[in-house]
Design an enzyme around this catalytic site. Sequence first.
Site, PDB file in Angstrom:
ATOM      1  N   CYS A 186       0.818  -1.215   0.000  1.00 39.03           N
ATOM      2  CA  CYS A 186       0.000   0.000   0.000  1.00 39.03           C
ATOM      3  C   CYS A 186       0.849   1.261   0.000  1.00 39.03           C
ATOM      4  O   CYS A 186       0.661   2.149  -0.825  1.00 39.03           O
ATOM      5  CB  CYS A 186      -0.935  -0.006   1.203  1.00 39.03           C
ATOM      6  SG  CYS A 186      -1.967   1.468   1.288  1.00 39.03           S
ATOM      7  N   CYS A 207      -1.360   1.688  -3.081  1.00 39.91           N
ATOM      8  CA  CYS A 207      -2.389   2.711  -2.864  1.00 39.91           C
ATOM      9  C   CYS A 207      -1.845   4.132  -2.819  1.00 39.91           C
ATOM     10  O   CYS A 207      -2.369   5.029  -3.489  1.00 39.91           O
ATOM     11  CB  CYS A 207      -3.132   2.443  -1.553  1.00 39.91           C
ATOM     12  SG  CYS A 207      -3.493   0.723  -1.216  1.00 39.91           S
ATOM     13  N   LYS A 237       0.047   5.367  -6.075  1.00 37.72           N
ATOM     14  CA  LYS A 237      -0.954   5.363  -7.147  1.00 37.72           C
ATOM     15  C   LYS A 237      -1.907   6.541  -6.992  1.00 37.72           C
ATOM     16  O   LYS A 237      -2.224   7.235  -7.966  1.00 37.72           O
ATOM     17  CB  LYS A 237      -1.744   4.056  -7.114  1.00 37.72           C
ATOM     18  CG  LYS A 237      -2.869   3.973  -8.141  1.00 37.72           C
ATOM     19  CD  LYS A 237      -3.727   2.753  -7.905  1.00 37.72           C
ATOM     20  CE  LYS A 237      -4.566   2.909  -6.640  1.00 37.72           C
ATOM     21  NZ  LYS A 237      -5.414   1.727  -6.384  1.00 37.72           N
ATOM     22  N   TYR A 288      -9.069  -3.760 -11.961  1.00 37.82           N
ATOM     23  CA  TYR A 288      -9.016  -2.384 -11.469  1.00 37.82           C
ATOM     24  C   TYR A 288      -7.621  -1.777 -11.605  1.00 37.82           C
ATOM     25  O   TYR A 288      -7.488  -0.577 -11.886  1.00 37.82           O
ATOM     26  CB  TYR A 288      -9.526  -2.300 -10.030  1.00 37.82           C
ATOM     27  CG  TYR A 288      -8.613  -2.846  -8.969  1.00 37.82           C
ATOM     28  CD1 TYR A 288      -7.721  -2.012  -8.307  1.00 37.82           C
ATOM     29  CD2 TYR A 288      -8.649  -4.194  -8.607  1.00 37.82           C
ATOM     30  CE1 TYR A 288      -6.872  -2.496  -7.326  1.00 37.82           C
ATOM     31  CE2 TYR A 288      -7.815  -4.685  -7.628  1.00 37.82           C
ATOM     32  CZ  TYR A 288      -6.926  -3.838  -6.985  1.00 37.82           C
ATOM     33  OH  TYR A 288      -6.085  -4.342  -6.023  1.00 37.82           O
ATOM     34  N   GLU A 319      -7.091   1.592 -13.727  1.00 36.38           N
ATOM     35  CA  GLU A 319      -6.569   2.759 -13.025  1.00 36.38           C
ATOM     36  C   GLU A 319      -5.330   3.312 -13.718  1.00 36.38           C
ATOM     37  O   GLU A 319      -5.220   4.528 -13.950  1.00 36.38           O
ATOM     38  CB  GLU A 319      -6.260   2.406 -11.572  1.00 36.38           C
ATOM     39  CG  GLU A 319      -7.501   2.230 -10.714  1.00 36.38           C
ATOM     40  CD  GLU A 319      -7.189   1.746  -9.316  1.00 36.38           C
ATOM     41  OE1 GLU A 319      -8.035   1.930  -8.426  1.00 36.38           O
ATOM     42  OE2 GLU A 319      -6.100   1.158  -9.110  1.00 36.38           O
ATOM     43  N   HIS A 333     -28.823  20.077  -2.000  1.00 35.43           N
ATOM     44  CA  HIS A 333     -28.982  20.566  -3.374  1.00 35.43           C
ATOM     45  C   HIS A 333     -28.179  21.850  -3.587  1.00 35.43           C
ATOM     46  O   HIS A 333     -28.119  22.698  -2.696  1.00 35.43           O
ATOM     47  CB  HIS A 333     -30.475  20.840  -3.631  1.00 35.43           C
ATOM     48  CG  HIS A 333     -30.755  21.339  -5.012  1.00 35.43           C
ATOM     49  ND1 HIS A 333     -30.765  20.507  -6.109  1.00 35.43           N
ATOM     50  CD2 HIS A 333     -31.020  22.595  -5.471  1.00 35.43           C
ATOM     51  CE1 HIS A 333     -31.033  21.231  -7.191  1.00 35.43           C
ATOM     52  NE2 HIS A 333     -31.192  22.502  -6.820  1.00 35.43           N
ATOM     53  N   GLU A 348     -27.398  13.875  -4.360  1.00 38.76           N
ATOM     54  CA  GLU A 348     -28.778  13.984  -3.915  1.00 38.76           C
ATOM     55  C   GLU A 348     -29.675  12.980  -4.631  1.00 38.76           C
ATOM     56  O   GLU A 348     -30.749  12.610  -4.133  1.00 38.76           O
ATOM     57  CB  GLU A 348     -29.311  15.407  -4.129  1.00 38.76           C
ATOM     58  CG  GLU A 348     -29.451  15.841  -5.565  1.00 38.76           C
ATOM     59  CD  GLU A 348     -29.949  17.272  -5.685  1.00 38.76           C
ATOM     60  OE1 GLU A 348     -31.087  17.554  -5.244  1.00 38.76           O
ATOM     61  OE2 GLU A 348     -29.194  18.123  -6.200  1.00 38.76           O
TER      62      GLU A 348
END
Length: 476
Positions: free
Chosen positions: A42, A47, A50, A176, A180, A459, A464
């Site tokens: 990581c 992680c 990256k 992934y 990525e 909003h 939302e």
Amino acid sequence: MAFDYDLFVIGGGSGGVRAARVASATGATVALAEEYRMGGTCVIRGCVPKKLMVFASGYPGQVEEAQAYGWDAKIGDLNWGAFHGKLREELDRLEGVYRKLLNGSDVEIHDGRAKLIDPHTVSVNGKTFSAKHILVATGGHPVKPDLPNAHLGWDSNDIFLSEKLPKSVLIIGGGYIACEFACILHGLGVAVTQYYRGAQILRGFDDEARGLLAESMTQRGIDLHLGTNIVEMGPANEDHTGPHPTASDAAGGGQVREIEDYDGPIWVKSTNGSEKVFDRVIFATGRVANTTDIGLEDAGVTLGRRGEIVVDDYSQTNIPSIFAIGDVTGRVELTPVAIREGMAFVETVFKGNPTKVDHELIPSAVFTQPELGTIGLTEEQARDIEPIDVYCTSFKPMQQAFAGGSERVLMKLIVSQATDKVLGCHIVADHAGELIQMVGIAVKNGLTKAQFDATCAVHPTMSEELVTMKAPMRSA
């Protein structure tokens, strides 16, 4: 029997470090061995670097959007050397933080490769140490396919080490990591081609979400080829129009011969018959557990079909004194999960509180552009279990619409017809990773669609839509 330590941890990644520190806090004597750099996949080669590359790759798009909003904004070429140097400095800093945390927790650090001798003995740098409990947290590593000259290609680790940014790359894979890096490198100005042998990228994710993401990647300029794989590769010839004669004499019926110590352009032939030359080929075709040559067989530990360590619900192996957590177990290969497994291990072994690891309803994100956030069941998974309602909307967000962009977002809820419980949520949008963390709390706690609807909308926001979709798009 007196032991040198109550706990010996093999592996200095996030899970192993957390387990060592928390165990030491109970009063246990703890040691930890790491053969490379503290921080694991990581922090050092996953992680963290990256995500910093994700940030860097997003700025050209932000400048383009700023121009649409009236700003006289310009951006030049990326100074890869400057960015890469600062990236290395940050990883050095983080490794120092990990070491400081271990030292501050009275965990004894052994820099070197640890091997199991027997259920209670570990060797590091020629010295042996005994421990009442041993925790294996060695993680995993990327693998390249069994293909002649595959060694000429990079894996995901190599990207972080490169001193030079290539002008063109071919990425092999559709998971992934492949997606990525396709988005990252494209954002950094690299011409990106991606081959995936499957019918759609991101197998295992929601079909509608991955379809929209594939469409978005293509619109951005990534040359995505589905149902396509690599057949041959080798050094390109001098004019970059085909394979170097020393790389292949396949035209004459011979075999492709592996070439050593080559660092030039690479010729690739694909299953669709095309032949192209790229500066780099990057394999993102899978990862395997780091279980080779660490003495697991000598200690009698059972391994699974893919080389992973087999553990029970309490992360215990078939050998009572040996436990394993994180990617090396092949369960859920995510850093936060490894940390939770480490915490549960300490609760079970050192606090007398047997604690199973909860691997259900884990939120996760794919840091593409746009991002994909997900938790729970996909539409395909859910409809095979029970009748469901699917609440879904796809639209141009306000920021994109004003700038004349074509990119769409997706907000999707999978709802049980029987209980009204939200079984899954899937978001494709900028900052979807941030959004799914919050939605994950609701889904994890079993909230119903009615409870989502009872929450007042903020909003104007994209999110939302998650509390304003009144009628299902479809039922299954």
